[in-house]
Design an enzyme around this catalytic site. Structure first.
Site, PDB file in Angstrom:
ATOM      1  N   LEU A 112       6.524   3.375 -28.686  1.00  0.00           N
ATOM      2  CA  LEU A 112       5.238   2.805 -29.066  1.00  0.00           C
ATOM      3  C   LEU A 112       5.118   1.435 -28.408  1.00  0.00           C
ATOM      4  CD1 LEU A 112       5.317   3.723 -32.867  1.00  0.00           C
ATOM      5  CD2 LEU A 112       4.048   4.897 -31.049  1.00  0.00           C
ATOM      6  N   SER A 113       3.919   0.861 -28.449  1.00  0.00           N
ATOM      7  CA  SER A 113       3.755  -0.435 -27.785  1.00  0.00           C
ATOM      8  C   SER A 113       4.717  -1.469 -28.357  1.00  0.00           C
ATOM      9  CB  SER A 113       2.306  -0.919 -27.885  1.00  0.00           C
ATOM     10  OG  SER A 113       1.876  -0.953 -29.230  1.00  0.00           O
ATOM     11  N   GLU A 114       4.963  -1.426 -29.681  1.00  0.00           N
ATOM     12  CA  GLU A 114       5.960  -2.315 -30.287  1.00  0.00           C
ATOM     13  C   GLU A 114       6.677  -1.634 -31.444  1.00  0.00           C
ATOM     14  OE1 GLU A 114       3.947  -5.096 -27.778  1.00  0.00           O
ATOM     15  OE2 GLU A 114       3.036  -3.828 -29.307  1.00  0.00           O
ATOM     16  N   THR A 115       7.940  -2.017 -31.594  1.00  0.00           N
ATOM     17  CA  THR A 115       8.733  -1.672 -32.773  1.00  0.00           C
ATOM     18  C   THR A 115       9.162  -2.982 -33.418  1.00  0.00           C
ATOM     19  OG1 THR A 115       9.539   0.424 -31.870  1.00  0.00           O
ATOM     20  CG2 THR A 115      10.856  -0.591 -33.610  1.00  0.00           C
TER      21      THR A 115
ATOM     22  N   HIS B  48      -0.260  -6.942 -34.094  1.00  0.00           N
ATOM     23  CA  HIS B  48      -0.439  -5.672 -34.807  1.00  0.00           C
ATOM     24  C   HIS B  48       0.860  -5.198 -35.457  1.00  0.00           C
ATOM     25  CE1 HIS B  48       1.425  -3.301 -31.528  1.00  0.00           C
ATOM     26  NE2 HIS B  48       1.451  -2.309 -32.393  1.00  0.00           N
TER      27      HIS B  48
END
Length: 392
Positions: free
Chosen positions: A142-145, A179
């Protein structure tokens, strides 16, 4: 120890003799089956135990290695290897596997499969190495964890109000992510039932705050001010992103990790912005100068250019955010980019409260407020879409 083993069974006691030495084991049961094919099954207190021996049983002699044990229907992954050849007996125990609580939260939306998804991990047993955290982020893709960690052994995810927080893209750690911070707060508020009215996160960007605001979660983030740039210095990069679409202004902000703000003319329609198809490879090849985290392409909102929601309410500005340098071709909804956008648009529009949209294919709406103390409030809704554990 000799190679020959003699075993007798006296009720609840099993006696095994190795060259005169007796080892007694109480099993409160009995041996139910033995096989010369190398599989010995025992019943102890009603608990089934199977032992595999890579060899054979001959007159009590066991030749080979014990490879696996299953008790009560569960596999015990501590594998013990035992050699009984010529009196050699060595044990090697494989460490027990670990499982980490992990959730997926869609941020800046109240509907699943929209907004910006982030994975959130709760580090209950202390911190993980950077390498493991990066591998998990790559696995989630994903874009961030985000990784929430306790700051003391007495802290608790269900009652605490101060936590450590780090963010990883699939390829590297970053300094700020809005986010994934919203998603982290949602995990604590909605999954762990944390009743705190406000949470504090200690991060690489200092202290960040998340508080309940009705159906919204509001983030308190630092303002990041972009500076004017010469468009010609970015001509190749701009062409890779917007093609032949005119560019009105370019600004750069280093404090957030390196964001380029690209403003398109006011008559640019929402459909034009949504129709941009950046050449990611050309973007990577075009920019080799100052550090870049990402590029925010933005347009002033109006009814005439179609910048309205499904109820006809106008957005103050709209944007898209591209970050291939961090393994994210397009960030669906980037909260931290709005700490740059809010700083810019406040001066351009003469206001400090904004209703905005990030126009990625998933998309998301945000409420943004620039305060006079160098802070930006970014508010949005969030929905939990996945709960589980990941093996590490």
């Amino acid at each position: 120890m000799s190679e020959r083993c003699q075993t007798s069974h006296n009720g609840d006691v099993t006696e095994t003799a190795y060259n005169g030495d007796v080892s007694k084991k109480s099993s409160n049961g009995y041996v139910t089956k033995s096989s010369s094919n190398g599989y010995i099954t025992k019943s102890c207190n009603g608990i089934a135990s199977m032992t595999s021996c890579n060899g054979h049983v001959t007159n009590g002699e066991v030749m080979g290695d014990v490879t696996k044990t299953s008790c009560n229907g569960e596999v015990n992954n501590d594998v013990t290897k035992t050699s009984c050849n010529g009196g050699v007996n060595s044990n090697v125990v494989v460490p027990e596997e670990r499982w980490l609580p992990i959730f997926q939260v869609d941020a800046f939306t109240d509907r699943p499969f929209s907004g910006n998804p982030a994975a959130v991990c709760l580090l209950e047993d202390g911190d993980l190495t950077d390498d493991v955290q990066q591998k998990i982020a790559a696995e989630m893709n994903l874009s961030e964890t985000a990784y929430i960690r306790k700051l003391s052994c007495n802290s608790d995810f269900s009652t605490g109000s101060r936590f450590g927080l780090r963010w990883f893209t699939p390829t590297k750690e970053i300094d700020l992510c809005g986010h994934a911070t919203l998603a982290s707060a949602a995990a604590l508020f909605y999954i762990m039932d944390n009743p705190s009215p406000q949470l504090t996160f200690l991060t690489r960007s200092g202290e960040l705050f998340a508080k309940r605001q009705g159906d919204y979660i509001s983030l308190d983030l630092p303002e990041n001010v972009p500076q004017p740039q010469d468009r010609e210095a970015y001509s190749r990069l701009l062409r890779a992103i917007v093609g032949t679409t005119p560019v009105q202004e370019v600004r750069y902000c280093s404090s957030v990790g390196g964001d380029l703000l690209v403003r398109l003319p006011d008559d640019t329609t929402r459909s034009t912005l949504e129709g941009l198809s950046p050449d990611v490879g050309a973007m990577m090849a075009a920019h080799t100068e100052v550090k870049l985290r990402g590029v925010a392409v933005t347009v002033k909102g109006s009814h005439s250019n179609g910048c309205v929601n499904d109820k006809g309410v106008k957005y103050d500005f709209i944007s898209r955010f591209f970050s291939p340098w961090y393994g994210v071709p397009e960030d669906p909804v980037c909260g931290s980019a709005h700490t740059v956008l809010a700083s810019y648009w406040a001066k351009e529009l003469g206001k400090t409260d904004f209703y905005v949209r990030q126009c990625s294919p998933r998309g998301g709406d945000l409420k943004v407020r620039l305060r006079g103390d160098g802070r930006v409030e970014v508010a949005g809704k969030a929905t939990v879409v996945l709960k589980g554990k990941i093996k590490i």
